[in-house]
Scaffold this active site. Sequence first.
Site, PDB file in Angstrom:
ATOM      1  CG  HIS A  63      78.730  37.366 -25.937  1.00 25.35           C
ATOM      2  ND1 HIS A  63      79.916  38.362 -25.652  1.00 25.35           N
ATOM      3  CD2 HIS A  63      77.668  37.450 -24.989  1.00 25.35           C
ATOM      4  CE1 HIS A  63      79.167  38.901 -24.355  1.00 25.35           C
ATOM      5  NE2 HIS A  63      78.212  38.213 -23.899  1.00 25.35           N
ATOM      6  CD  GLU A  65      81.574  38.673 -30.962  1.00 22.58           C
ATOM      7  OE1 GLU A  65      82.303  39.563 -30.905  1.00 22.58           O
ATOM      8  OE2 GLU A  65      81.015  38.151 -30.013  1.00 22.58           O
ATOM      9  CB  CYS A  93      83.187  41.306 -24.853  1.00 17.27           C
ATOM     10  SG  CYS A  93      82.774  39.549 -24.519  1.00 17.27           S
ATOM     11  CB  CYS A  96      83.715  37.343 -27.733  1.00 15.71           C
ATOM     12  SG  CYS A  96      82.120  37.189 -27.369  1.00 15.71           S
TER      13      CYS A  96
END
Length: 167
Positions: A63, A65, A93, A96
């Site tokens: 992801h 992040e 999410c 993250c």
Amino acid sequence: MTAHAQETSVEDFERAWMDEAIGLATNSVANGGGPFGALIAKDGEIVALGHNQVTANLDPTAHAEVSAIRAACQKLGTFSLAGCVLVTSCEPCPMCLSSALWARVDRVVFAADRDDAAVAGFDDRAFYDLFDKKPASLWPMPVDRLEMPNRTAPFDAWLAKADRIDY
């Protein structure tokens, strides 16, 4: 500099950084990635950038992040991002957000939220619900403990290691 002037400059930095994160997310889409971008900033400077690379790298943890956190740690030569801000195009999410907590970032700033992401087909609400409301017995996968007599051996070794680096 007055407190108000400092707040204004911080907000100006954060708006510029958010524009950068949103640009990263938009460029990620154009280059075959997911619509997420993030950066790590420290002391008024951008330290590292990240964009979603889940499908490009065949890595469900890639992801934006997490990618930005990994890059910032490498650049700064540390696993602790204390003193840093995570700026991300969308609300993190649970994975993250947990990564940001483990990295010890001082603050997370996001633009789009989980509802905006859900409209685009990225519905993380089910994951948030798992942690917020559902007992583990109702999760979509079993999470079971296997009792082992040596279960604490790694922790015992860790505690006995005189030169360990606590985190």
